[in-house]
Every structure is written in C-alpha cells, then in structure tokens.
Design a protein around this motif. Structure first.
Motif, PDB file in Angstrom:
ATOM      1  N   TYR A 120      98.148  94.379 -34.152  1.00 28.16           N
ATOM      2  CA  TYR A 120      97.670  94.450 -35.527  1.00 28.16           C
ATOM      3  C   TYR A 120      98.849  94.115 -36.433  1.00 28.16           C
ATOM      4  O   TYR A 120      99.838  94.848 -36.472  1.00 28.16           O
TER       5      TYR A 120
ATOM      6  N   LEU B  14     100.827  93.950 -39.762  1.00 26.19           N
ATOM      7  CA  LEU B  14     100.880  94.720 -41.000  1.00 26.19           C
ATOM      8  C   LEU B  14     101.266  93.793 -42.152  1.00 26.19           C
ATOM      9  O   LEU B  14     102.327  93.162 -42.124  1.00 26.19           O
TER      10      LEU B  14
ATOM     11  N   GLU C  98     100.390  98.375 -48.523  1.00 25.90           N
ATOM     12  CA  GLU C  98      99.904  99.539 -47.778  1.00 25.90           C
ATOM     13  C   GLU C  98      98.778  99.181 -46.818  1.00 25.90           C
ATOM     14  O   GLU C  98      97.925  98.354 -47.130  1.00 25.90           O
ATOM     15  N   THR C  99      98.787  99.847 -45.652  1.00 29.38           N
ATOM     16  CA  THR C  99      97.723  99.732 -44.659  1.00 29.38           C
ATOM     17  C   THR C  99      97.244 101.134 -44.335  1.00 29.38           C
ATOM     18  O   THR C  99      97.996 101.936 -43.780  1.00 29.38           O
ATOM     19  N   LYS C 100      95.985 101.445 -44.709  1.00 34.19           N
ATOM     20  CA  LYS C 100      95.398 102.759 -44.428  1.00 34.19           C
ATOM     21  C   LYS C 100      94.853 102.758 -43.007  1.00 34.19           C
ATOM     22  O   LYS C 100      94.167 101.835 -42.593  1.00 34.19           O
TER      23      LYS C 100
ATOM     24  N   SER D 179      88.987 102.305 -43.928  1.00 35.23           N
ATOM     25  CA  SER D 179      90.343 102.140 -43.399  1.00 35.23           C
ATOM     26  C   SER D 179      90.633 100.665 -43.167  1.00 35.23           C
ATOM     27  O   SER D 179      89.748  99.905 -42.774  1.00 35.23           O
ATOM     28  N   ASP D 180      91.875 100.275 -43.398  1.00 35.27           N
ATOM     29  CA  ASP D 180      92.279  98.905 -43.094  1.00 35.27           C
ATOM     30  C   ASP D 180      92.368  98.711 -41.583  1.00 35.27           C
ATOM     31  O   ASP D 180      91.992  97.670 -41.062  1.00 35.27           O
ATOM     32  N   LEU D 181      92.890  99.719 -40.891  1.00 34.63           N
ATOM     33  CA  LEU D 181      92.948  99.727 -39.427  1.00 34.63           C
ATOM     34  C   LEU D 181      92.078 100.887 -38.965  1.00 34.63           C
ATOM     35  O   LEU D 181      92.478 102.041 -39.044  1.00 34.63           O
TER      36      LEU D 181
ATOM     37  N   THR E 143     103.472 101.385 -44.828  1.00 33.30           N
ATOM     38  CA  THR E 143     103.870 100.632 -46.015  1.00 33.30           C
ATOM     39  C   THR E 143     104.973  99.653 -45.649  1.00 33.30           C
ATOM     40  O   THR E 143     106.008 100.052 -45.106  1.00 33.30           O
TER      41      THR E 143
END
Length: 140
Positions: free
Chosen positions: A59, A61, A65-67, A74-76, A91
């Motif tokens: 994944y 990044l 920000e990645t939630k 959620s992003d992930l 982050t």
C-alpha cells in the motif's frame, strides 16, 4: 434478520453493527522474518503486508494523511474485528513518516512496542490488529 443500509426493507431503520472490535495482542503471534525495506517505485513510503490474506501486497502512502481502520471511510480499510473503526493515522510530510494511534482498543505497535505516536523508518514493523506491515521506501 440483520439490519443493513443495503437492505431496502430496512432502509429507514438505523444500521446496527454486528461485528464488534475484539481484543488482539500481537505479542502472541509467532514472528516471521521481515522482507526488504526498499522496493522499486516512484513513491516515498509504502506499507508491505507481511501476514494474512494480503501477504506481499503493498500500500503506497501518499503525501498527507492516510486513515487506517475498519470504517468504510478509511483510506486503508482493514476488515478484521481486531482493528478499530478509526484505528491509526499515517502522515507523510516531506521526508518524514509518522504513525499515530487514534485511541484504538488493541493499540498500534512499532517494532513490538505499543506507541501513541512515533516517527517511522524503512524496515520498521508496524502491527495494527492482526495486520503486520513493514515500512518500505521507494527507489525509482
């Protein structure tokens, strides 16, 4: 009968989740040797899945920000009851990568230690629920 927003006959009724978060301790899992911390690609940082159905997947990044969590926004998305709905936040800012636990039940672990917030480096091991990641950097 389960209530869900996808079920037309229950569309006006509230959604009731039947998948609660459960307690999981990553220290109970047996370890495996982590894979490399550098992978080919034009990106700064990535998370490489080290265990489970997604083993070997990466994944990437993005900057910002990645939630991470079990919530649909959620992003992930990590669909397991050992993951809180809003579990952690990664982050990326410049050449810095940080992780922050968002008050999850099971916590976020970095190299075997539970952390609230921490900087990450290539090769670091991150546990979120039953998901085990290795932090990798891209080399273009």
């Amino acid at each position: 009968m389960s209530l869900s927003p996808d079920n037309e006959e229950n569309a006006d009724r509230p959604f009731i989740e039947h998948d609660p978060t459960v307690y999981f301790d990553p220290a109970e899992e047996t370890g495996t040797e982590p894979s490399g911390s550098e992978i080919t690609g034009a990106f700064k940082y990535a998370l490489v899945f080290e265990r489970g159905l997604r083993t070997g997947m990466t994944y990437v990044l993005a900057d910002g920000e990645t939630k991470v969590g079990r919530s649909e926004d959620s992003d992930l998305f990590l669909g397991d009851v050992s993951v809180s709905r809003k579990h952690a936040l990664f982050t990326v800012a410049g050449d810095t990568l940080r992780v922050e636990d968002l008050g999850s039940l099971n916590g976020t672990y970095l190299n075997g230690n539970r952390v609230e917030e921490s900087s990450l480096a290539p090769g670091d091991e991150v546990w979120i629920g039953k998901f085990h990641f290795i932090v990798a950097v891209g080399r273009g």
